[in-house]
Enzyme design. Structure first.
Site, PDB file in Angstrom:
ATOM      1  N   LYS A  28      10.591 -43.561  25.947  1.00  0.00           N
ATOM      2  CA  LYS A  28      11.678 -42.804  25.282  1.00  0.00           C
ATOM      3  C   LYS A  28      11.493 -41.310  25.488  1.00  0.00           C
ATOM      4  O   LYS A  28      12.421 -40.608  25.882  1.00  0.00           O
ATOM      5  CB  LYS A  28      11.659 -43.129  23.782  1.00  0.00           C
ATOM      6  CG  LYS A  28      12.447 -42.154  22.925  1.00  0.00           C
ATOM      7  CD  LYS A  28      12.496 -42.569  21.473  1.00  0.00           C
ATOM      8  CE  LYS A  28      11.404 -42.035  20.586  1.00  0.00           C
ATOM      9  NZ  LYS A  28      11.484 -40.603  20.234  1.00  0.00           N
ATOM     10  N   ASN A  29      10.283 -40.824  25.209  1.00  0.00           N
ATOM     11  CA  ASN A  29      10.081 -39.372  25.195  1.00  0.00           C
ATOM     12  C   ASN A  29       9.949 -38.775  26.593  1.00  0.00           C
ATOM     13  O   ASN A  29       9.809 -37.563  26.733  1.00  0.00           O
ATOM     14  CB  ASN A  29       8.870 -39.012  24.318  1.00  0.00           C
ATOM     15  CG  ASN A  29       9.165 -39.310  22.856  1.00  0.00           C
ATOM     16  OD1 ASN A  29      10.319 -39.518  22.473  1.00  0.00           O
ATOM     17  ND2 ASN A  29       8.128 -39.351  22.031  1.00  0.00           N
ATOM     18  N   CYS A 123      13.520 -37.932  13.014  1.00  0.00           N
ATOM     19  CA  CYS A 123      12.628 -38.459  11.987  1.00  0.00           C
ATOM     20  C   CYS A 123      12.207 -37.359  11.018  1.00  0.00           C
ATOM     21  O   CYS A 123      11.958 -36.227  11.425  1.00  0.00           O
ATOM     22  CB  CYS A 123      11.376 -39.050  12.638  1.00  0.00           C
ATOM     23  SG  CYS A 123      11.714 -40.502  13.607  1.00  0.00           S
ATOM     24  N   ARG A 128       9.748 -29.497  10.423  1.00  0.00           N
ATOM     25  CA  ARG A 128      10.268 -29.500  11.795  1.00  0.00           C
ATOM     26  C   ARG A 128      11.208 -28.312  12.100  1.00  0.00           C
ATOM     27  O   ARG A 128      12.401 -28.499  12.382  1.00  0.00           O
ATOM     28  CB  ARG A 128      10.930 -30.841  12.129  1.00  0.00           C
ATOM     29  CG  ARG A 128       9.991 -32.008  11.934  1.00  0.00           C
ATOM     30  CD  ARG A 128      10.513 -33.281  12.537  1.00  0.00           C
ATOM     31  NE  ARG A 128      10.155 -33.415  13.932  1.00  0.00           N
ATOM     32  CZ  ARG A 128      10.492 -34.455  14.690  1.00  0.00           C
ATOM     33  NH1 ARG A 128      11.203 -35.429  14.183  1.00  0.00           N
ATOM     34  NH2 ARG A 128      10.125 -34.533  15.946  1.00  0.00           N
ATOM     35  N   ASP A 318       2.035 -40.342  16.728  1.00  0.00           N
ATOM     36  CA  ASP A 318       3.000 -41.439  16.655  1.00  0.00           C
ATOM     37  C   ASP A 318       2.339 -42.801  16.465  1.00  0.00           C
ATOM     38  O   ASP A 318       3.012 -43.776  16.167  1.00  0.00           O
ATOM     39  CB  ASP A 318       3.879 -41.445  17.915  1.00  0.00           C
ATOM     40  CG  ASP A 318       4.709 -40.180  17.995  1.00  0.00           C
ATOM     41  OD1 ASP A 318       5.498 -39.945  17.074  1.00  0.00           O
ATOM     42  OD2 ASP A 318       4.525 -39.417  18.938  1.00  0.00           O
ATOM     43  N   ARG A 411      15.610 -47.008  17.300  1.00  0.00           N
ATOM     44  CA  ARG A 411      15.683 -45.714  18.004  1.00  0.00           C
ATOM     45  C   ARG A 411      14.602 -45.617  19.076  1.00  0.00           C
ATOM     46  O   ARG A 411      14.776 -44.900  20.056  1.00  0.00           O
ATOM     47  CB  ARG A 411      15.512 -44.559  17.009  1.00  0.00           C
ATOM     48  CG  ARG A 411      16.724 -44.320  16.136  1.00  0.00           C
ATOM     49  CD  ARG A 411      16.546 -43.065  15.301  1.00  0.00           C
ATOM     50  NE  ARG A 411      16.085 -41.973  16.146  1.00  0.00           N
ATOM     51  CZ  ARG A 411      15.447 -40.890  15.702  1.00  0.00           C
ATOM     52  NH1 ARG A 411      15.204 -40.751  14.416  1.00  0.00           N
ATOM     53  NH2 ARG A 411      15.058 -39.953  16.546  1.00  0.00           N
TER      54      ARG A 411
HETATM   55  N1  EPU Z   1       7.014 -26.845  15.496  1.00  0.00           N
HETATM   56  C1  EPU Z   1       7.258 -25.612  14.934  1.00  0.00           C
HETATM   57  N2  EPU Z   1       8.292 -24.868  15.429  1.00  0.00           N
HETATM   58  C2  EPU Z   1       9.077 -25.293  16.452  1.00  0.00           C
HETATM   59  C3  EPU Z   1       8.809 -26.565  17.038  1.00  0.00           C
HETATM   60  C4  EPU Z   1       7.763 -27.315  16.535  1.00  0.00           C
HETATM   61  O1  EPU Z   1       6.567 -25.196  14.001  1.00  0.00           O
HETATM   62  O2  EPU Z   1       9.996 -24.569  16.847  1.00  0.00           O
HETATM   63  C5  EPU Z   1       5.897 -27.675  14.967  1.00  0.00           C
HETATM   64  C6  EPU Z   1       6.368 -28.984  14.336  1.00  0.00           C
HETATM   65  O3  EPU Z   1       6.848 -28.787  13.030  1.00  0.00           O
HETATM   66  C7  EPU Z   1       5.092 -29.804  14.378  1.00  0.00           C
HETATM   67  C8  EPU Z   1       4.430 -29.327  15.677  1.00  0.00           C
HETATM   68  O4  EPU Z   1       5.086 -28.105  16.029  1.00  0.00           O
HETATM   69  O5  EPU Z   1       4.268 -29.510  13.297  1.00  0.00           O
HETATM   70  C9  EPU Z   1       4.534 -30.273  16.836  1.00  0.00           C
HETATM   71  O6  EPU Z   1       5.870 -30.735  16.974  1.00  0.00           O
HETATM   72  P1  EPU Z   1       6.572 -30.925  18.388  1.00  0.00           P
HETATM   73  O7  EPU Z   1       7.559 -29.827  18.572  1.00  0.00           O
HETATM   74  O8  EPU Z   1       5.547 -31.140  19.444  1.00  0.00           O
HETATM   75  O9  EPU Z   1       7.341 -32.268  18.168  1.00  0.00           O
HETATM   76  P2  EPU Z   1       8.657 -32.638  18.904  1.00  0.00           P
HETATM   77  O10 EPU Z   1       8.655 -32.009  20.251  1.00  0.00           O
HETATM   78  O11 EPU Z   1       9.812 -32.398  18.019  1.00  0.00           O
HETATM   79  C10 EPU Z   1       7.774 -34.767  20.150  1.00  0.00           C
HETATM   80  C11 EPU Z   1       8.127 -36.224  20.159  1.00  0.00           C
HETATM   81  C12 EPU Z   1       7.747 -36.857  18.839  1.00  0.00           C
HETATM   82  C13 EPU Z   1       6.241 -36.677  18.649  1.00  0.00           C
HETATM   83  C14 EPU Z   1       5.873 -35.179  18.732  1.00  0.00           C
HETATM   84  C15 EPU Z   1       4.383 -34.930  18.667  1.00  0.00           C
HETATM   85  C16 EPU Z   1      10.033 -36.236  21.633  1.00  0.00           C
HETATM   86  C17 EPU Z   1      11.496 -36.425  21.809  1.00  0.00           C
HETATM   87  N3  EPU Z   1       9.564 -36.343  20.389  1.00  0.00           N
HETATM   88  O12 EPU Z   1       8.489 -34.210  19.060  1.00  0.00           O
HETATM   89  O13 EPU Z   1       8.041 -38.233  18.934  1.00  0.00           O
HETATM   90  O14 EPU Z   1       5.847 -37.179  17.391  1.00  0.00           O
HETATM   91  O15 EPU Z   1       6.359 -34.614  19.962  1.00  0.00           O
HETATM   92  O16 EPU Z   1       3.739 -35.564  19.694  1.00  0.00           O
HETATM   93  O17 EPU Z   1       9.318 -36.041  22.607  1.00  0.00           O
HETATM   94  C18 EPU Z   1       8.682 -40.373  18.169  1.00  0.00           C
HETATM   95  O18 EPU Z   1       8.750 -40.713  19.368  1.00  0.00           O
HETATM   96  O19 EPU Z   1       8.770 -41.222  17.223  1.00  0.00           O
HETATM   97  C19 EPU Z   1       8.483 -38.949  17.837  1.00  0.00           C
HETATM   98  C20 EPU Z   1       8.678 -38.452  16.628  1.00  0.00           C
END
Ligand code: EPU
Length: 432
Positions: A28-29, A123, A128, A318, A411
């Site tokens: 997915k990711n 989620c 976030r 995850d 999802r």
């Molecule tokens: N963060 C910030 N500011 C930002 C962006 C992120 O503070 O502008 C923080 C977040 O709050 C969090 C940390 O950075 O504490 C890491 O979050 P990240 O941005 O890496 O998460 P994401 O990119 O939104 C992806 C995956 C998630 C997975 C996370 C961590 C995708 C589409 N989603 O999310 O996957 O948990 O990285 O590995 O790639 C899932 O597949 O169920 C899922 C939630």
């Protein structure tokens, strides 16, 4: 109104009875950023091994709403054509369904010089925020206007080159800026990048389309401006390490002998090492160049473990919730330290009601004493991964459980009930 499906699971009372073969889909990711990046390829792309899951369909709907032509066949082939993708305003209802909608911001901005989007949904794992995205684009010469929960980014004079440092490591921020920077006026260097295999896969996709990128898979990535060459006829999505990891945990939990096909063990080092240290035998049989078959079964005694989630290559956040379910059956005291998100222990109360002996010390830390038998319950999964964790708990419990919010599990996992039935689990989907 969307039908609200529920899974009905007949528990195995902790007996290791599951056996057979279960296949891993494309990730997915990895699929979502590649689909978003296709926006920059005039002729579009044909992408293979795309999972048939709700988030992929939401991304397809978002792209179509922006004018793209999209087709998806059940064998996981996805064709995208971008010739008419002239839209710059993202559909709020669809974008709110998934956090990954943010990935399109970089692509639309790079293509049209402006993009309007809502604060992304997805989620609920804590706050976030999207500060990295807003600050990063400002540093690359874009203006940001905010109206309530809607943002507009504009790059009147194009996206500049420059150097960005990410305050925290973020997967989708790394990916978004990689996509946008392919159209910047001069090179962009990103520091403190995510090193996830999905980031490397996106770089491979962009490079095969003509982009010039170095450093993907390390903390520093440099993107040189380049016109992407249309169209990309064939790109294969990597195996889903989170789905494979979930099945490994299931096998360690209830497997007599579970075979997992189409996995990529090099992306699973932390979970495999953790399970082996707990006494679980995981064997790897290399099948093709990259994808392998894993075999896993439940040991006589599961040892306790201390889990600390971390960005890749650390233990994936995850898999934290499914792992917590496994730790309820380990002998002794285990602990979980969640370091990536600030709200990812929200499922624990339900496990306690099922009979788990878990103490939550703060929003990041919990200790688990085991082994404890689990009792069936009717509960709703709060997110994709905790929903899957509840399915595992229900599979081990005594009695019949109902796990609601199946749409959240859908999802991220393709037809999970069908896959689990092939291992011998009595699981049904009911639609109300
Ligand atoms: N963060 C910030 N500011 C930002 C962006 C992120 O503070 O502008 C923080 C977040 O709050 C969090 C940390 O950075 O504490 C890491 O979050 P990240 O941005 O890496 O998460 P994401 O990119 O939104 C992806 C995956 C998630 C997975 C996370 C961590 C995708 C589409 N989603 O999310 O996957 O948990 O990285 O590995 O790639 C899932 O597949 O169920 C899922 C939630």
């Amino acid at each position: 109104m969307m039908p609200m499906d529920t899974f009905v699971v007949d528990g195995l009372e902790g007996q290791a009875l599951l056996s057979g073969s279960i296949a891993v889909n494309g990730a997915k990711n990895a699929a979502l950023p590649v689909m978003a990046a296709s926006m920059l390829l005039e002729g579009g792309a044909k992408i293979h091994n795309v999972p048939d899951i709700a988030d992929v369909h939401s991304m397809l709907a978002l792209l179509e709403d922006l004018g793209a032509y999209a087709s998806f066949s059940k064998d996981g082939a996805c064709s995208l054509r971008m010739n008419d993708a002239g839209g710059t305003v993202m559909n709020t209802d669809i974008a709110k369904r998934l956090r990954a909608s943010i990935l399109l911001v970089g692509a639309v901005l790079a293509r049209h010089g402006t993009v309007t989007f809502p604060h992304p949904g997805g989620c609920v794992l804590g706050s976030r925020p999207i500060d990295l995205f807003l600050k990063g684009f400002q540093e690359l010469g874009c203006s940001v206007t905010e109206q309530g929960e809607t943002y507009t980014l504009s790059a009147k004079n194009g996206i500049h080159g420059g150097t960005l440092f990410f305050r925290v490591v973020s997967v989708t921020a790394t990916e978004t800026f990689m996509i946008a920077a392919t159209r910047a006026s001069s090179p962009v260097t990103l520091h403190n990048c995510a090193m996830e295999p999905e980031v490397v896969a996106l770089a491979d996709f962009l490079k095969q389309s003509g982009a010039v990128i170095s450093g993907a898979g390390t903390p520093t990535i440099t993107i040189h401006p380049a016109r992407l060459a249309p169209p990309l006829e064939s790109f294969r999505i990597i195996s889903d390490r989170l789905e494979a990891g979930s099945f490994l945990i299931l096998g360690a939990f209830l497997g007599k002998e579970v075979e997992i096909t189409g996995a990529e063990p090099e992306h699973l080092e932390a979970p495999i090492e953790t399970l082996r240290a707990m006494g679980v035998s995981v064997t790897i049989e290399r099948k093709q160049e990259k994808e392998s078959t894993l075999r896993v079964s439940r040991p006589e005694v599961l040892s306790a473990s201390d889990i600390r989630t971390h960005e890749y290559p650390g233990f994936p956040t995850d898999l934290q919730a499914p792992m917590a379910v496994l730790l309820t059956q380990a002998t002794g005291e285990s602990s979980i330290l969640e370091t990536v998100f600030d709200g990812r222990l929200n499922y624990v109360d339900e496990l306690i009601r099922m009979g788990a002996d878990i103490r939550v010390w703060n929003p990041h830390k919990a200790t688990i004493k085991g082994p404890t038998p689990l009792k069936a319950r009717d509960i709703d999964g709060p997110d994709i991964r905790a929903g899957l964790a509840f399915l595992l708990a229900a599979a081990a419990a005594s009695g019949t459980s109902k796990i609601g919010n199946a749409h959240l599990i859908d999802r991220g996992y393709e037809r999970i009930e069908k896959k689990l039935r092939t291992l011998g689990l009595d699981i049904q989907r009911i639609t109300s």
